[in-house]
Write a protein that holds these residues in place. Structure first.
Motif, PDB file in Angstrom:
ATOM      1  N   GLN B  51       6.321  32.129  30.789  1.00  0.00           N
ATOM      2  CA  GLN B  51       7.401  33.083  30.499  1.00  0.00           C
ATOM      3  C   GLN B  51       6.855  34.483  30.258  1.00  0.00           C
ATOM      4  O   GLN B  51       7.433  35.472  30.734  1.00  0.00           O
ATOM      5  N   GLU B  55       7.661  37.637  32.686  1.00  0.00           N
ATOM      6  CA  GLU B  55       8.361  38.787  32.108  1.00  0.00           C
ATOM      7  C   GLU B  55       7.601  40.090  32.356  1.00  0.00           C
ATOM      8  O   GLU B  55       8.167  41.093  32.777  1.00  0.00           O
ATOM      9  N   GLN B  59       9.035  43.085  34.709  1.00  0.00           N
ATOM     10  CA  GLN B  59       9.266  44.405  34.117  1.00  0.00           C
ATOM     11  C   GLN B  59       8.500  45.485  34.879  1.00  0.00           C
ATOM     12  O   GLN B  59       9.036  46.547  35.180  1.00  0.00           O
ATOM     13  N   LEU B  62      10.146  46.045  38.298  1.00  0.00           N
ATOM     14  CA  LEU B  62      11.473  46.661  38.245  1.00  0.00           C
ATOM     15  C   LEU B  62      11.421  48.165  37.972  1.00  0.00           C
ATOM     16  O   LEU B  62      12.327  48.887  38.382  1.00  0.00           O
ATOM     17  N   THR B  95      10.225  31.757  38.848  1.00  0.00           N
ATOM     18  CA  THR B  95      10.772  32.511  37.707  1.00  0.00           C
ATOM     19  C   THR B  95      10.756  34.007  37.998  1.00  0.00           C
ATOM     20  O   THR B  95      11.737  34.715  37.717  1.00  0.00           O
ATOM     21  N   THR B  98      13.392  34.781  40.793  1.00  0.00           N
ATOM     22  CA  THR B  98      14.765  34.626  40.299  1.00  0.00           C
ATOM     23  C   THR B  98      15.153  35.813  39.413  1.00  0.00           C
ATOM     24  O   THR B  98      16.255  36.353  39.539  1.00  0.00           O
ATOM     25  N   ALA B  99      14.240  36.222  38.538  1.00  0.00           N
ATOM     26  CA  ALA B  99      14.528  37.361  37.651  1.00  0.00           C
ATOM     27  C   ALA B  99      14.701  38.645  38.464  1.00  0.00           C
ATOM     28  O   ALA B  99      15.592  39.453  38.176  1.00  0.00           O
ATOM     29  N   LYS B 102      18.034  38.501  40.287  1.00  0.00           N
ATOM     30  CA  LYS B 102      19.144  38.672  39.354  1.00  0.00           C
ATOM     31  C   LYS B 102      19.323  40.152  38.973  1.00  0.00           C
ATOM     32  O   LYS B 102      20.430  40.589  38.676  1.00  0.00           O
ATOM     33  N   SER B 103      18.239  40.907  39.002  1.00  0.00           N
ATOM     34  CA  SER B 103      18.319  42.326  38.648  1.00  0.00           C
ATOM     35  C   SER B 103      19.109  43.112  39.694  1.00  0.00           C
ATOM     36  O   SER B 103      19.583  44.207  39.418  1.00  0.00           O
ATOM     37  N   LYS B 105      17.867  44.402  42.332  1.00  0.00           N
ATOM     38  CA  LYS B 105      17.043  45.482  42.876  1.00  0.00           C
ATOM     39  C   LYS B 105      16.256  45.062  44.115  1.00  0.00           C
ATOM     40  O   LYS B 105      15.664  45.891  44.791  1.00  0.00           O
TER      41      LYS B 105
END
Lengths: 140, 201
Positions: B51, B55, B59, B62, B95, B98-99, B102-103, B105
């Protein structure tokens, strides 16, 4: 005497099963000014432990919009000379106050050295998130 | 004398109760846990490592200038595991992707393991004679990826006496498929230590 001893043992067992919980909210989330900025620290950070409230100090909170996503930086000062661990977690909310759930949300472990300033960084999972709250708790 | 014996018996009983209470004897207890909880059960790569890595990488990606207003199409290559232990790197890749998805972008092309099935489905739609030609999907319409996301995870493990230390490093890179230029890269380090107790319990 015998009864007293038995009562004392049962009491000890009860106490050992129920660890004391200390909780003190520094503040609750508020709507942020649009486009980022600096904020009153207490409104966006929640520390649920008395020892951490005493030993840590939020020295700065900043945010800015990057690629239409809110980027937040919270600076935490260890006021003691001890090194100790803690955990933090960002929670994001939309303009209406509904939680914006990201992927794999979790508590992040941090080790902070004595008198050190650590930056806790977060980026909103989607562009909908316009508010945030950082929770800080004692490492388990 | 009897009073003393009674006291001793009560004391022994109390001690036994206390020990059994603290040891939690009496079978298995099952409970649900928080998947976001910090997990330090063993030194091996765990859920918190996955995780934390995902993350940090998400970050960093993004806020990179590559993901501005246009939504680039990315092909994700599975992260290579160069550690000595078994790590499900597909889970890390999933992970992260998917993140990112979901953003809103980034867009992703289908992963390599799905490509074969997509091809079979296109062939079925064209050749089976069962699909309405008006809704039949055509060959040659897939969108080519702009970038490829790839990376590796490495580790260094050291042990001395009762102490053991593990250091993980994951590196991700984003390469422009047309030019071959690496447009973005980042790495995340994790250090974990464990010490066995003197009694070896």
């Amino acid at each position: 005497m015998v009864k007293k001893l038995l009562l004392f043992t049962v009491w000890c067992l009860f106490i050992s099963a129920c660890a004391p919980v200390t909780s003190s909210n520094v503040g609750s989330g508020q709507a942020l000014p649009q486009g980022g900025g600096n904020y009153a620290f207490s409104n966006f950070v929640l520390i649920n432990n008395k020892a951490l409230l005493r030993d840590l100090q939020i020295t700065d909170i900043k945010s800015k919009m990057v690629n239409n996503l809110m980027q937040v930086q919270v600076q935490v000062l260890n006021k003691t000379s001890r090194t100790f661990p803690f955990e933090y977690s960002f929670t994001w909310f939309d303009a209406s106050g509904f939680q914006v759930v990201g992927v794999g949300e979790h508590w992040t472990p941090v080790i902070i050295n004595g008198n050190e300033v650590k930056s806790l960084n977060g980026v909103a999972p989607t562009g909908e998130a316009t508010q945030f709250k950082v929770q800080i708790r004692k490492a388990k | 004398m009897i009073r003393k014996r009674r006291f001793f018996l009560a004391f022994a009983l109390s001690a036994l109760l206390a020990v059994s209470g603290l040891a939690g004897c009496g079978g298995t207890t099952v409970r649900y846990g928080d998947p976001g909880e910090v997990e330090t059960l063993t030194l091996e790569f765990g859920s918190t490592d996955l995780q934390t890595i995902a993350e940090k990488m998400v970050q960093s990606l993004l806020v990179s200038p590559l993901f501005g207003d246009r939504r680039p199409v990315v092909y994700v290559s599975q992260v290579k595991n160069k550690t000595a232990e078994h790590i499900d790197t597909k889970s890390i890749t999933d992970t992260i992707s998917t993140a990112l998805l979901k953003s809103g972008k980034v867009r992703f092309t289908a992963a390599s393991e799905i490509n074969k099935e997509l091809l079979e489905q296109l062939e079925y739609q064209e050749n089976a004679g069962l699909v309405d030609p008006k809704t039949q999907k055509q060959f040659g319409k897939q969108i080519g990826a702009d970038y490829m996301l790839y990376g590796e995870i490495t580790s260094i493990t050291k042990a001395a006496g009762r102490k053991k230390d593990v250091y993980y490093k994951i590196t991700l890179k984003l390469a422009d498929i047309e030019t071959g230029i690496i447009e973005w890269a980042d790495e995340k380090e994790i250090r974990k230590g464990a010490q066995k107790s003197l009694l070896g319990m």
